[in-house]
Write a protein that holds these residues in place. Structure first.
Motif, short mmCIF file in Angstrom:
data_model
loop_
_atom_site.label_atom_id
_atom_site.label_comp_id
_atom_site.label_asym_id
_atom_site.label_seq_id
_atom_site.Cartn_x
_atom_site.Cartn_y
_atom_site.Cartn_z
N TRP A 417 43.86 20.49 -27.13
CA TRP A 417 44.64 20.62 -28.35
C TRP A 417 46.00 19.92 -28.25
O TRP A 417 46.79 19.97 -29.20
CB TRP A 417 44.85 22.11 -28.68
N ILE A 418 46.28 19.29 -27.12
CA ILE A 418 47.52 18.52 -26.99
C ILE A 418 47.31 17.13 -27.59
O ILE A 418 46.40 16.41 -27.15
CB ILE A 418 47.94 18.40 -25.51
N PRO A 419 48.11 16.73 -28.57
CA PRO A 419 47.91 15.40 -29.17
C PRO A 419 48.16 14.29 -28.15
O PRO A 419 49.04 14.38 -27.30
CB PRO A 419 48.98 15.36 -30.29
N ALA A 420 47.36 13.25 -28.22
CA ALA A 420 47.53 12.10 -27.34
C ALA A 420 48.88 11.44 -27.60
O ALA A 420 49.22 11.13 -28.74
CB ALA A 420 46.41 11.09 -27.56
N ASP A 421 49.64 11.25 -26.53
CA ASP A 421 51.00 10.73 -26.67
C ASP A 421 51.35 9.99 -25.38
O ASP A 421 51.27 10.55 -24.29
CB ASP A 421 51.98 11.88 -26.90
N ALA A 422 51.78 8.74 -25.53
CA ALA A 422 52.13 7.92 -24.36
C ALA A 422 53.33 8.48 -23.61
O ALA A 422 53.55 8.12 -22.45
CB ALA A 422 52.40 6.49 -24.80
N LYS A 423 54.12 9.34 -24.24
CA LYS A 423 55.31 9.89 -23.59
C LYS A 423 55.00 11.06 -22.65
O LYS A 423 55.86 11.49 -21.90
CB LYS A 423 56.31 10.34 -24.66
N VAL A 424 53.78 11.59 -22.71
CA VAL A 424 53.42 12.72 -21.86
C VAL A 424 53.30 12.25 -20.41
O VAL A 424 52.61 11.27 -20.11
CB VAL A 424 52.08 13.34 -22.32
N GLU A 425 53.95 12.96 -19.51
CA GLU A 425 53.88 12.61 -18.09
C GLU A 425 52.58 13.12 -17.48
O GLU A 425 52.06 14.16 -17.87
CB GLU A 425 55.07 13.23 -17.34
N GLU A 426 52.06 12.38 -16.52
CA GLU A 426 50.83 12.71 -15.82
C GLU A 426 49.70 13.07 -16.78
O GLU A 426 49.09 14.15 -16.68
CB GLU A 426 51.06 13.86 -14.84
N PRO A 427 49.36 12.18 -17.70
CA PRO A 427 48.28 12.50 -18.65
C PRO A 427 46.95 12.70 -17.96
O PRO A 427 46.05 13.35 -18.50
CB PRO A 427 48.25 11.28 -19.56
#
Length: 588
Positions: A417-427
């Protein structure tokens, strides 16, 4: 409830739940088989068969011999063939055929009836007996569980009840107590063989259900002369509200062993729970150095706490039985349930439901209650950053490789449920969490935001259900540098097994990483041939044979390649992808 989609915990269901998320595809069905002839009568159980009253601790060598309760060192010779149960015959319309035995788990399409192809029943029995379980991979375990549970045609040269018993015995060693019970229950009592009697007792102990012995205790006493069966008869008399008869039978069953023997005392405690039972039994665990199925099952059934230190003397399967036991509180089951999830015994939904019960109970202020609160935040907090923080808090609490993977499974749906985002660390950790429970569609939403050649990219390349072309070797080369040698070897083996490399790139990668995918032995030839034939059940069993280790460190890239390639060939591509991703996730 933590989430609207949570389902009842496995331990409280009549049948094991589906371990797959909605939309996860199924094995390719085989052509409809022609009716098969009745299976021949069984032969006498081999010496390596599990004793009906086995005191074994279900370690890697559990099937190496017979260890019985008390003063009997060896099982007495058993009669061959089915037990004479003419007085227990069912009417014709109510009988189950031995030509096909098995059940369908809720939400799952079963494996084909001919999933083991034309393999001789004696060969299958030997493979199942000799397979050391649990195995390294959660996803191999899930595939094998479904194969062993499914309604399968009885192969040649084995009795249908004996074939079901071998499947149930392997399921028990995998920790799948509920699945084993479902398979045993699909065989009518009048068709029980001595082998089935033995395994049926083990199932009753593993499910902490001594009452399940009462339909077979007389027959077990008649055909298998061991103290455990005599104790079972005494327990059943007590449960039937016959305390005087139960007492006499208990005295006879002790067979010269001291009344203070803990196995005797546990039986006495069970019979005392019946109507008019007035026995006060005090158990002393101080001198006990080993936990057995008998001790665990009867203690759990009577509400007796088993000392935590004793779990270390048994195989991990017993912890998985504990996770499934509805007699225990959710809090008592929580840690074991997370471990069971890593072995495919518990699902993400089952874990969420278990912690939901803890959150709503008097245990809410305990450590487990804290986990439940963090999990709730991970699902329902309105701020995405706070949800990610709660997920990472849950991950950080795990201190071993197995518990760390268990926490990835616990948070799988919340991660989806976490939206895909390039800013998220350690995806890659969010992606690994989603894929640990099969949420592949949601994981693929991250393809456009992760760098090519990164670890996250590698996981998505392995897990991609819609991959249309080969992987560019340059991207894999970048991944290889970022991932380290061991992880790169496993990723290469997975991608090669999935057919994601051009032939020249596969050869290049094999040489660069020293992965000898062309090497052959009896096992590789067997699993490759099963895959080409489309024998999905045989592939699942041989995959488990190739992963007879409790840790991924002992699984070679070459074995992974053949498992993934054979599953893909047999129409089990989703399993192949998830096993490949699991290898990369758990080999840090």
């Amino acid at each position: 409830m933590l989430a609207g989609a949570a389902v009842p915990a496995l331990g409280q269901q009549d049948k094991p739940e589906s371990l797959l998320p909605p939309g996860f595809d199924e094995p390719t069905p085989a052509p409809k088989p022609a009716p098969s002839a009745a299976a021949p009568a069984a032969t006498a159980p081999a010496a390596s068969a599990p004793s009906a009253v086995s005191n074994a601790t279900y370690g890697a060598d559990a099937v190496a011999g017979i260890v019985t309760i008390g003063n009997t060192a060896e099982a007495e010779p058993l009669p061959t063939g089915p037990v004479d149960l003419s007085r227990y015959e069912l009417p014709e319309f109510a009988r189950h055929s031995l030509n096909k035995v098995g059940v369908i788990a809720a939400g799952n399409t079963p494996f084909p009836a001919k999933a083991f192809g034309k393999t001789d029943g004696r060969v299958l029995a030997a493979l199942m007996q000799r397979t050391s379980a649990p195995v390294a991979s959660r996803w191999v375990s899930i595939a094998l569980r479904r194969a062993l549970m499914s309604p399968l045609d009885t192969p040649a040269h084995i009795n249908g009840a004996d074939f079901a018993a071998e499947r149930a015995w392997l399921l028990l060693r995998m920790g799948e107590a509920n699945a084993a019970r479902a398979v045993v229950n699909d065989v009518d009592g009048e068709n029980y063989t001595t082998r089935m009697l033995q395994v049926a007792m083990q199932v009753s102990l593993a499910t902490a259900d001594p009452g399940g012995l009462c339909g077979i205790a007389d027959r077990g006493n008649q055909y298998i002369h061991q103290r455990g069966w005599a104790l079972a008869k005494a327990m059943c008399a007590g449960l039937a509200g016959k305390p005087n008869e139960a007492g006499q039978l208990l005295d006879q069953a002790r067979g010269g062993t001291p009344a203070s023997d803990i196995d005797n005392l546990l039986a006495e405690k069970v019979l005392g729970t019946g109507a008019q039972g007035r026995r006060a039994v005090t158990l002393e665990w101080g001198g006990i150095t080993r936990l057995s199925a008998w001790r665990w099952g009867l203690a759990t059934a009577t509400g007796e706490d088993v000392p935590l230190s004793l779990y270390g003397t048994a195989g991990p399967q017993v912890r998985y039985w504990q996770a499934l036991a509805p007699q225990l509180s959710p809090r008592a089951r929580a840690a074991s349930a997370e471990l069971a999830a890593t072995a495919g015994v518990f699902s993400n939904a089952g874990l969420v439901d278990l912690y939901s019960e803890i959150a709503e109970s008097e245990d809410a202020n305990t450590t487990e209650g804290g986990v439940a609160r963090d999990l709730r935040t991970a699902y329902v907090d309105g701020d995405v950053a706070d949800r990610i923080k709660a997920i990472r808090t849950l991950w950080a609490e795990a201190t071993t490789p197995r518990t760390q993977y268990g926490r990835l499974i616990l948070t799988a749906r919340a991660a989806s449920w976490i939206p895909a985002d390039a800013k998220v660390e350690e995806p890659e950790r969010l992606i690994a969490s989603m894929l640990s429970a099969g949420y592949e569609t949601k994981a693929m939403e991250w393809r456009s935001v992760v760098p090519r050649g990164s670890i996250a990219w590698g996981m998505l390349a392995l897990g991609d259900p819609g991959a249309a072309g080969p992987v560019a070797y340059g991207d894999f080369d970048a991944f290889k540098d970022a991932a380290g040698k061991r992880r790169a070897q496993l990723a290469f083996a997975g991608l090669a097994g999935l057919g994601r490399f051009e032939t020249s790139d596969a050869q290049r990668g094999a040489a660069a990483l020293d992965v000898r995918i062309g090497a052959a032995n009896d096992w590789t030839r067997a699993i490759d041939a099963a895959g080409k034939r489309g024998d999905s059940g045989m592939v699942a069993l041989l995959a488990a044979v190739g992963m007879q280790s409790r840790i991924w460190d002992n699984v070679t890239p070459e074995a992974l390649f053949h498992i993934v390639a054979s599953m893909r060939a047999a129409g089990m591509t989703s399993y192949a992808r998830m096993i490949a991703v699991e290898a990369v996730t758990r080999s840090v």
